[in-house]
Enzyme design. Structure first.
Site, short mmCIF file in Angstrom:
data_model
loop_
_atom_site.label_atom_id
_atom_site.label_comp_id
_atom_site.label_asym_id
_atom_site.label_seq_id
_atom_site.Cartn_x
_atom_site.Cartn_y
_atom_site.Cartn_z
N ASP A 120 -3.22 8.24 -2.01
CA ASP A 120 -2.11 9.22 -1.70
C ASP A 120 -0.98 9.52 -2.55
O ASP A 120 -0.15 10.28 -2.38
CB ASP A 120 -1.69 9.14 -0.28
CG ASP A 120 -0.95 7.82 -0.07
OD1 ASP A 120 -1.16 6.67 -0.70
OD2 ASP A 120 -0.01 7.86 0.83
N THR B 200 9.14 -5.20 5.72
CA THR B 200 8.09 -4.48 5.06
C THR B 200 7.81 -2.85 5.56
O THR B 200 7.96 -2.65 6.76
CB THR B 200 7.10 -5.26 5.17
OG1 THR B 200 7.16 -6.09 4.46
CG2 THR B 200 5.78 -4.45 4.60
N ASP C 164 -2.61 5.08 -6.16
CA ASP C 164 -3.42 4.92 -5.10
C ASP C 164 -3.85 6.26 -4.62
O ASP C 164 -3.40 7.22 -4.91
CB ASP C 164 -2.79 4.06 -4.00
CG ASP C 164 -1.77 4.83 -3.09
OD1 ASP C 164 -0.94 5.82 -3.64
OD2 ASP C 164 -1.46 4.35 -1.94
N ARG D 252 -3.86 4.26 11.56
CA ARG D 252 -5.02 3.89 10.68
C ARG D 252 -6.04 3.51 11.29
O ARG D 252 -5.91 2.44 11.91
CB ARG D 252 -4.51 3.07 9.32
CG ARG D 252 -4.37 3.91 8.38
CD ARG D 252 -3.77 3.19 7.02
NE ARG D 252 -2.62 3.71 6.51
CZ ARG D 252 -2.06 3.11 5.34
NH1 ARG D 252 -2.56 2.04 4.92
NH2 ARG D 252 -1.00 3.68 4.90
N SER E 51 4.38 -4.39 -3.01
CA SER E 51 3.07 -3.89 -2.78
C SER E 51 2.90 -2.48 -3.68
O SER E 51 2.14 -1.70 -3.06
CB SER E 51 2.88 -3.54 -1.51
OG SER E 51 3.99 -2.67 -0.74
N LYS F 37 7.95 6.41 -1.30
CA LYS F 37 7.70 5.81 -2.71
C LYS F 37 6.90 6.99 -3.47
O LYS F 37 6.04 7.74 -2.82
CB LYS F 37 7.01 4.37 -2.76
CG LYS F 37 5.86 4.40 -1.72
CD LYS F 37 5.25 3.03 -1.63
CE LYS F 37 4.19 2.74 -0.70
NZ LYS F 37 4.30 2.07 0.52
N SER G 6 -3.62 5.93 2.76
CA SER G 6 -3.03 5.39 1.65
C SER G 6 -4.26 4.77 0.63
O SER G 6 -5.16 5.32 0.03
CB SER G 6 -2.07 4.45 1.99
OG SER G 6 -1.41 3.78 0.80
N HIS G 7 -4.28 3.57 0.46
CA HIS G 7 -4.98 2.83 -0.48
C HIS G 7 -6.52 2.18 0.08
O HIS G 7 -7.16 1.66 -0.55
CB HIS G 7 -4.27 1.39 -0.96
CG HIS G 7 -3.55 0.87 0.04
ND1 HIS G 7 -2.56 1.28 0.79
CD2 HIS G 7 -4.05 -0.25 0.60
CE1 HIS G 7 -2.26 0.36 1.81
NE2 HIS G 7 -3.03 -0.63 1.63
N ASP H 194 1.48 7.27 -3.72
CA ASP H 194 2.71 6.80 -3.62
C ASP H 194 3.00 5.36 -4.26
O ASP H 194 4.04 5.03 -4.52
CB ASP H 194 3.23 6.67 -2.04
CG ASP H 194 2.34 5.88 -1.05
OD1 ASP H 194 1.34 5.57 -1.50
OD2 ASP H 194 2.60 5.83 0.03
N ARG H 195 1.72 4.63 -4.44
CA ARG H 195 1.73 3.43 -5.20
C ARG H 195 1.54 3.49 -6.68
O ARG H 195 0.75 4.63 -7.02
CB ARG H 195 0.82 2.52 -4.64
CG ARG H 195 0.91 2.16 -3.21
CD ARG H 195 0.07 1.20 -2.93
NE ARG H 195 0.50 0.40 -1.36
CZ ARG H 195 -0.28 -0.33 -0.80
NH1 ARG H 195 -1.04 -1.10 -1.65
NH2 ARG H 195 0.07 -0.79 0.10
N GLU I 168 9.00 -1.97 -3.18
CA GLU I 168 8.45 -3.19 -2.37
C GLU I 168 7.31 -3.98 -3.29
O GLU I 168 6.84 -3.09 -4.39
CB GLU I 168 7.45 -2.40 -1.38
CG GLU I 168 8.36 -1.87 -0.29
CD GLU I 168 7.48 -1.61 1.08
OE1 GLU I 168 7.43 -2.47 1.93
OE2 GLU I 168 6.63 -0.74 1.21
C1 G1P Z 1 1.22 -2.70 3.19
C2 G1P Z 1 2.47 -3.31 2.10
C3 G1P Z 1 3.80 -2.55 2.49
C4 G1P Z 1 3.63 -1.00 2.50
C5 G1P Z 1 2.54 -0.42 3.44
C6 G1P Z 1 2.33 1.12 3.14
O1 G1P Z 1 2.02 -2.90 4.64
O2 G1P Z 1 2.36 -4.43 2.63
O3 G1P Z 1 4.55 -2.86 1.50
O4 G1P Z 1 4.85 -0.36 2.73
O5 G1P Z 1 1.25 -1.08 2.96
O6 G1P Z 1 1.82 1.47 1.92
P1 G1P Z 1 1.15 -4.18 5.50
O7 G1P Z 1 -0.57 -3.92 5.22
O8 G1P Z 1 1.56 -5.28 4.67
O9 G1P Z 1 1.64 -3.92 6.80
ZN ZN Z 2 -0.27 5.06 -0.51
#
Ligand code: G1P
Ligand code: ZN
Length: 559
Positions: free
Chosen positions: A287, A354, A285, A22, A375, A386, A115-116, A289-290, A373
């Site tokens: 994509d 994580t 979010d 990313r 998150s 997820k 993702s988010h 998954d959240r 998780e």
């Molecule tokens: C974050 C979340 C983690 C999740 C990941 C991808 O990662 O804390 O639980 O799996 O995004 O969605 P982090 O930024 O903490 O490494």
């Molecule tokens: Zn995501």
């Protein structure tokens, strides 16, 4: 047409993080940046596996995605891939990619998402490789990809290959004398078909549109990829009016917002829910998954509780009636709410680092059915990612069968299992050196021989240290070891303070502070988590010197 080879050289910093590579869009747009990483994926997988393979490609619709799809198509063809399954216009949610890889027995998939994280020309982009079980590549694979990025000298591509991804259908090409097939698939169909097997759609439909007592819901896709999936499921399948879907037109910059379903970034949904019109609200979010679940009047379901409730009520979901619940798992910083269900219901429980990639092996070995998780990630072994919409359908199935409100379900759950209070403080875009100093200091502290037994007091509350470490995990299946996964301070009453640096941020460092405590006494279950956890947060800030070291007086996001 023929492929060709383009000279290139290694570019620093292409190490995949918690969930793929990313970076900001401008970084991906740099000369050879995206090409190098994509070629490294193919080089890491190896010619044997790549030749003739089938790969799924798609993403969350963010800025630069279509350019990336084109690039991947050309590089894939030149590397001997046999077939690409691409979502129409490149659109596929992360759970949909996982579902399609599994359903169509693909070799793997490339997901284009950050993702988010925000999108647009000044936002972020990301590339993630998923393996044949449908899940994120494990570290053994991502490390190999990283090694390839460090030694790359050229990449293969097929510059004359132009594929129209705007309409569904199968297209065949000859590349280097071999057949190369591209199938543009409907972005939504495979996923929706699968959801209809997992849940009882006719029961859900009857519950949601009951003429005497309609159950009003609202789904906020935050202009991410979920829009078309949500409208197909809620409107076309479950017969709800289109206005229950808000922000459901995907935008390549997510409307300028942070497509992250939490109390800060999905504040509009929280405000809407507080009006008391809807019984159920959900946000997703970028994509898909959240998820975030809200009850009437904005009652917030903590994600750590969400997975515990789903596990405790799994019998309301047809899929689990068939498969049974094999085991439960959560990521280390996630609250212990799920553990209470495992203990009471006699189920096996796993605590992993994580990142969703750590659940896959347990699922493949038939030891894990439900996991989550903190998150805002909730899911099961139906796929290997997820799954936001799955979580919403799981909750709706529970509500339809239990005939209780979200708040009633939560309170009943706490009275049966006790309540874990949980909060997470995020300090985003902190000076990297300051964050690293804080972590180094903390690591030294927890490793001090006399740390165990030390007492910390705040107001009338005292806590004695029972354990301090940098979390390490050995995968029970492949025995691989993941080290340095977060600093844990566990007190004798079971409360925990955890510090981690994010592995998904694209600039500076993000410090995450997690606090978890347990309360059996129902008298205290109505207290706000922020109130209950005040002393532990104060101790965490004191021990870490976070404010002094980073200059931050308050977090960017509190969950
Ligand atoms: C974050 C979340 C983690 C999740 C990941 C991808 O990662 O804390 O639980 O799996 O995004 O969605 P982090 O930024 O903490 O490494
Ligand atoms: Zn995501």
């Amino acid at each position: 047409m023929d492929s060709t080879t383009i000279k290139s050289s290694p570019i620093d910093g292409q190490k995949p993080g918690t969930s793929g590579l990313r970076k900001s869009v401008v970084v991906f747009q740099k000369k050879h940046y995206t090409e190098n990483f994509v070629q490294s994926i193919f080089s890491a997988i190896g010619t044997d596996v790549v030749t003739g393979s089938t790969l799924v490609v798609g993403g969350d619709g963010r800025y630069f995605m279509t350019e990336a799809v084109e690039l991947i198509t050309r590089i894939a063809a030149a590397n001997g891939v046999g077939k690409l399954l691409i979502g129409q216009n490149g659109i596929l949610s992360t759970p949909a990619v996982s579902c399609i890889i599994r359903k169509r027995s693909a070799t793997g998939g490339i997901i284009l998402t950050a993702s988010h994280n925000p999108g647009g020309p000044n936002g972020d982009f990301g590339i993630k490789y998923n393996i044949s079980n449908g899940g994120p590549a494990p570290e053994s694979v991502t490390n190999k990809i990283f090694e390839c990025t460090k030694t790359i000298t050229e990449y293969k591509t097929c510059p004359t290959l132009d594929v129209d991804i705007s309409s569904t259908g199968i297209k065949e090409y000859q590349v280097d004398g071999k057949k190369f097939v591209v199938e543009i698939i409907d972005s939504v169909s495979d996923y929706v078909e699968y959801m209809k097997k997992i849940f009882n759609f006719s029961e859900l439909k009857a519950y949601l549109s009951n003429p005497t007592k309609p159950f009003k819901i609202v789904a906020d896709a935050m202009h991410g990829v979920v829009g078309p999936y949500a409208t197909r499921i809620f409107c076309d399948e479950l017969g709800l009016p289109i206005d229950i879907c808000i922000n459901c037109i995907p935008k390549n910059d997510f409307g300028g917002h942070h497509p992250d379903p939490n109390l800060t970034y999905a504040a509009d949904l929280v405000t809407l829910m507080k009006k008391g019109i809807h019984a159920f609200g959900a946000a997703f979010d970028g994509d898909g998954d959240r998820n975030m679940i809200l009850g009437q009047n904005g009652f917030f379901v903590n994600p750590s509780d969400s997975i515990a409730v789903i596990a405790a009520n799994a019998s309301c979901i047809p899929y689990f009636k068939n498969t049974g619940v094999k085991g439960l798992a959560r990521s280390m910083p996630t609250s212990g709410a799920l553990d209470r269900v495992a203990i009471k219901d006699g189920l096996q429980m796993f605590e992993v680092p994580t990142g969703w990639k750590f659940f896959g092996n347990l699922m493949d070995a038939n030891q894990l059915s439900l996991c989550g998780e903190e998150s805002f990630g909730t899911g099961s072994d139906h796929i290997r990612e997820k799954d936001g919409l799955w979580a919403v359908l799981a909750w709706l199935s529970i509500l339809a069968s239990r005939k209780l409100t979200i708040e009633e379900i939560m309170k009943e759950h706490w009275s049966k299992y006790g309540r874990n209070f949980f909060t997470r403080y995020d300090y985003e875009n902190v000076d990297t050196e300051a964050a690293q100093t804080m972590m180094t200091n903390l690591r030294q502290l927890v490793e001090e021989p006399k740390f165990v037994g030390r007492s910390y007091t705040e107001g009338s509350k005292s806590y004695i240290v029972k354990l301090g470490d940098d979390f390490e995990y050995q995968d029970p299946i492949d025995k691989s070891i993941a080290m340095k996964q977060g600093l844990r301070i566990i007190f004798e009453d079971g409360s925990r303070i955890i510090f981690r640096l994010s592995g998904t941020g694209s600039s500076g460092a993000t410090i995450r502070l997690y606090v978890d405590s347990f309360e059996e006494n129902v008298q205290f279950h109505g207290v706000m988590a922020s109130e209950m956890l005040k002393p532990l947060v104060a101790i965490a800030l004191r021990i870490s010197q976070l404010e002094q070291l980073t200059g931050r007086q308050s977090p960017t996001v509190i969950t």
